[in-house]
Design a protein around this motif. Sequence first.
Motif, PDB file in Angstrom:
ATOM      1  N   LYS A 197      41.054  36.075  35.580  1.00 15.55           N
ATOM      2  CA  LYS A 197      41.080  36.410  36.999  1.00 15.55           C
ATOM      3  C   LYS A 197      41.938  37.646  37.264  1.00 15.55           C
ATOM      4  CE  LYS A 197      40.164  31.808  38.829  1.00 15.55           C
ATOM      5  NZ  LYS A 197      40.603  30.780  39.783  1.00 15.55           N
ATOM      6  N   GLU A 198      43.065  37.746  36.575  1.00 16.05           N
ATOM      7  CA  GLU A 198      43.932  38.912  36.762  1.00 16.05           C
ATOM      8  C   GLU A 198      43.249  40.189  36.275  1.00 16.05           C
ATOM      9  OE1 GLU A 198      46.378  39.059  38.669  1.00 16.05           O
ATOM     10  OE2 GLU A 198      46.853  36.938  38.876  1.00 16.05           O
ATOM     11  N   LEU A 199      42.504  40.089  35.180  1.00 16.47           N
ATOM     12  CA  LEU A 199      41.773  41.263  34.688  1.00 16.47           C
ATOM     13  C   LEU A 199      40.652  41.649  35.651  1.00 16.47           C
ATOM     14  CD1 LEU A 199      41.712  40.507  30.858  1.00 16.47           C
ATOM     15  CD2 LEU A 199      43.150  42.157  32.084  1.00 16.47           C
ATOM     16  N   LEU A 200      39.993  40.658  36.247  1.00 12.65           N
ATOM     17  CA  LEU A 200      38.979  40.939  37.269  1.00 12.65           C
ATOM     18  C   LEU A 200      39.629  41.611  38.477  1.00 12.65           C
ATOM     19  CD1 LEU A 200      36.956  37.606  37.126  1.00 12.65           C
ATOM     20  CD2 LEU A 200      36.104  39.870  36.482  1.00 12.65           C
ATOM     21  N   GLY A 201      40.783  41.107  38.881  1.00  9.10           N
ATOM     22  CA  GLY A 201      41.521  41.717  39.982  1.00  9.10           C
ATOM     23  C   GLY A 201      41.930  43.146  39.660  1.00  9.10           C
ATOM     24  N   LEU A 202      42.292  43.378  38.409  1.00  9.41           N
ATOM     25  CA  LEU A 202      42.674  44.722  37.978  1.00  9.41           C
ATOM     26  C   LEU A 202      41.500  45.690  38.092  1.00  9.41           C
ATOM     27  CD1 LEU A 202      44.730  46.681  36.768  1.00  9.41           C
ATOM     28  CD2 LEU A 202      44.149  45.758  34.502  1.00  9.41           C
ATOM     29  N   VAL A 203      40.331  45.273  37.640  1.00  2.87           N
ATOM     30  CA  VAL A 203      39.146  46.127  37.737  1.00  2.87           C
ATOM     31  C   VAL A 203      38.838  46.435  39.199  1.00  2.87           C
ATOM     32  CG1 VAL A 203      36.637  46.236  37.396  1.00  2.87           C
ATOM     33  CG2 VAL A 203      38.095  45.463  35.546  1.00  2.87           C
ATOM     34  N   ALA A 204      38.792  45.389  40.021  1.00  3.00           N
ATOM     35  CA  ALA A 204      38.462  45.590  41.433  1.00  3.00           C
ATOM     36  C   ALA A 204      39.487  46.504  42.102  1.00  3.00           C
ATOM     37  CB  ALA A 204      38.396  44.249  42.149  1.00  3.00           C
ATOM     38  N   SER A 205      40.754  46.307  41.808  1.00  3.65           N
ATOM     39  CA  SER A 205      41.806  47.116  42.416  1.00  3.65           C
ATOM     40  C   SER A 205      41.715  48.572  41.993  1.00  3.65           C
ATOM     41  CB  SER A 205      43.175  46.546  42.046  1.00  3.65           C
ATOM     42  OG  SER A 205      43.309  45.245  42.570  1.00  3.65           O
ATOM     43  N   ALA A 206      41.412  48.808  40.731  1.00  2.00           N
ATOM     44  CA  ALA A 206      41.274  50.183  40.244  1.00  2.00           C
ATOM     45  C   ALA A 206      40.068  50.861  40.890  1.00  2.00           C
ATOM     46  CB  ALA A 206      41.158  50.198  38.725  1.00  2.00           C
ATOM     47  N   VAL A 207      38.952  50.148  40.945  1.00  2.00           N
ATOM     48  CA  VAL A 207      37.744  50.718  41.543  1.00  2.00           C
ATOM     49  C   VAL A 207      37.958  51.008  43.031  1.00  2.00           C
ATOM     50  CG1 VAL A 207      35.325  50.232  42.127  1.00  2.00           C
ATOM     51  CG2 VAL A 207      36.174  49.751  39.834  1.00  2.00           C
ATOM     52  N   LEU A 208      38.711  50.128  43.704  1.00  2.00           N
ATOM     53  CA  LEU A 208      39.014  50.346  45.116  1.00  2.00           C
ATOM     54  C   LEU A 208      40.169  51.333  45.318  1.00  2.00           C
ATOM     55  CD1 LEU A 208      38.605  46.677  46.355  1.00  2.00           C
ATOM     56  CD2 LEU A 208      37.104  48.626  46.857  1.00  2.00           C
ATOM     57  N   ARG A 209      40.774  51.753  44.207  1.00  2.00           N
ATOM     58  CA  ARG A 209      41.828  52.764  44.187  1.00  2.00           C
ATOM     59  C   ARG A 209      43.065  52.346  44.982  1.00  2.00           C
ATOM     60  NH1 ARG A 209      37.079  55.841  45.196  1.00  2.00           N
ATOM     61  NH2 ARG A 209      37.847  56.480  47.220  1.00  2.00           N
ATOM     62  N   CYS A 210      43.485  51.100  44.750  1.00  2.00           N
ATOM     63  CA  CYS A 210      44.691  50.568  45.381  1.00  2.00           C
ATOM     64  C   CYS A 210      45.785  50.454  44.321  1.00  2.00           C
ATOM     65  CB  CYS A 210      44.402  49.192  45.999  1.00  2.00           C
ATOM     66  SG  CYS A 210      45.882  48.437  46.691  1.00  2.00           S
ATOM     67  N   ASP A 211      46.659  51.448  44.259  1.00  2.00           N
ATOM     68  CA  ASP A 211      47.704  51.456  43.230  1.00  2.00           C
ATOM     69  C   ASP A 211      48.652  50.266  43.346  1.00  2.00           C
ATOM     70  OD1 ASP A 211      46.850  53.704  41.818  1.00  2.00           O
ATOM     71  OD2 ASP A 211      47.972  55.076  43.104  1.00  2.00           O
ATOM     72  N   ASP A 212      48.997  49.844  44.567  1.00  2.00           N
ATOM     73  CA  ASP A 212      49.848  48.659  44.717  1.00  2.00           C
ATOM     74  C   ASP A 212      49.176  47.445  44.092  1.00  2.00           C
ATOM     75  OD1 ASP A 212      51.719  50.137  46.082  1.00  2.00           O
ATOM     76  OD2 ASP A 212      51.647  48.936  47.913  1.00  2.00           O
ATOM     77  N   CYS A 213      47.886  47.297  44.349  1.00  2.00           N
ATOM     78  CA  CYS A 213      47.140  46.160  43.801  1.00  2.00           C
ATOM     79  C   CYS A 213      47.042  46.256  42.279  1.00  2.00           C
ATOM     80  CB  CYS A 213      45.747  46.094  44.410  1.00  2.00           C
ATOM     81  SG  CYS A 213      45.765  45.945  46.208  1.00  2.00           S
ATOM     82  N   VAL A 214      46.813  47.462  41.775  1.00  2.00           N
ATOM     83  CA  VAL A 214      46.760  47.668  40.331  1.00  2.00           C
ATOM     84  C   VAL A 214      48.084  47.238  39.713  1.00  2.00           C
ATOM     85  CG1 VAL A 214      46.684  49.425  38.505  1.00  2.00           C
ATOM     86  CG2 VAL A 214      44.976  49.466  40.343  1.00  2.00           C
ATOM     87  N   GLN A 215      49.188  47.668  40.296  1.00  2.00           N
ATOM     88  CA  GLN A 215      50.503  47.309  39.758  1.00  2.00           C
ATOM     89  C   GLN A 215      50.710  45.804  39.799  1.00  2.00           C
ATOM     90  OE1 GLN A 215      53.171  49.734  42.098  1.00  2.00           O
ATOM     91  NE2 GLN A 215      52.944  51.470  40.714  1.00  2.00           N
ATOM     92  N   TYR A 216      50.331  45.178  40.896  1.00  2.00           N
ATOM     93  CA  TYR A 216      50.478  43.727  41.007  1.00  2.00           C
ATOM     94  C   TYR A 216      49.687  43.018  39.902  1.00  2.00           C
ATOM     95  CZ  TYR A 216      49.988  38.966  42.528  1.00  2.00           C
ATOM     96  OH  TYR A 216      49.980  37.597  42.557  1.00  2.00           O
ATOM     97  N   HIS A 217      48.434  43.409  39.724  1.00  2.00           N
ATOM     98  CA  HIS A 217      47.598  42.750  38.718  1.00  2.00           C
ATOM     99  C   HIS A 217      48.034  43.084  37.294  1.00  2.00           C
ATOM    100  CE1 HIS A 217      44.932  40.688  41.398  1.00  2.00           C
ATOM    101  NE2 HIS A 217      44.782  41.806  42.111  1.00  2.00           N
ATOM    102  N   LEU A 218      48.559  44.282  37.071  1.00  2.00           N
ATOM    103  CA  LEU A 218      49.095  44.604  35.745  1.00  2.00           C
ATOM    104  C   LEU A 218      50.262  43.680  35.409  1.00  2.00           C
ATOM    105  CD1 LEU A 218      49.094  48.507  35.762  1.00  2.00           C
ATOM    106  CD2 LEU A 218      47.746  47.027  34.249  1.00  2.00           C
TER     107      LEU A 218
END
Length: 113
Positions: free
Chosen positions: A48-69
């Motif tokens: 789920k975290e990896l799915l969140g990471l993909v979605a966050s990167a595609v949506l270009r949300c750096d805060d979300c990317v950092q959270y999921h990383l």
Amino acid sequence: MHKKVQEFNDYRKKMNDKILASDNKIIKRIFNLDTNAFKEGHLPVKTKELLGLVASAVLRCDDCVQYHLEAAKKNGVTTEEMMETMSIANLIGGTIVIPHLRRAVEYWEALEE
């Protein structure tokens, strides 16, 4: 903990506390839904975290990317798994995601310190 990671977590907590203190029922429900969506279920938390990471990167949300990383790291994701996940995000999102990949790799390195 790396300064960059600490600053992100401190800011996130401070602002989440302020937002939740507004006692807005819709916002509280959205936060709760997000929390519950990433709990163990038919899919493991790591997936789920990896799915969140993909979605966050595609949506270009750096805060979300950092959270999921950070969540991915805590759930045992390796550097190789993270990079493969980000390669999928770049494939889906296109070259516009590359700057977010750069920042993701920088943040991942901070998590490893």
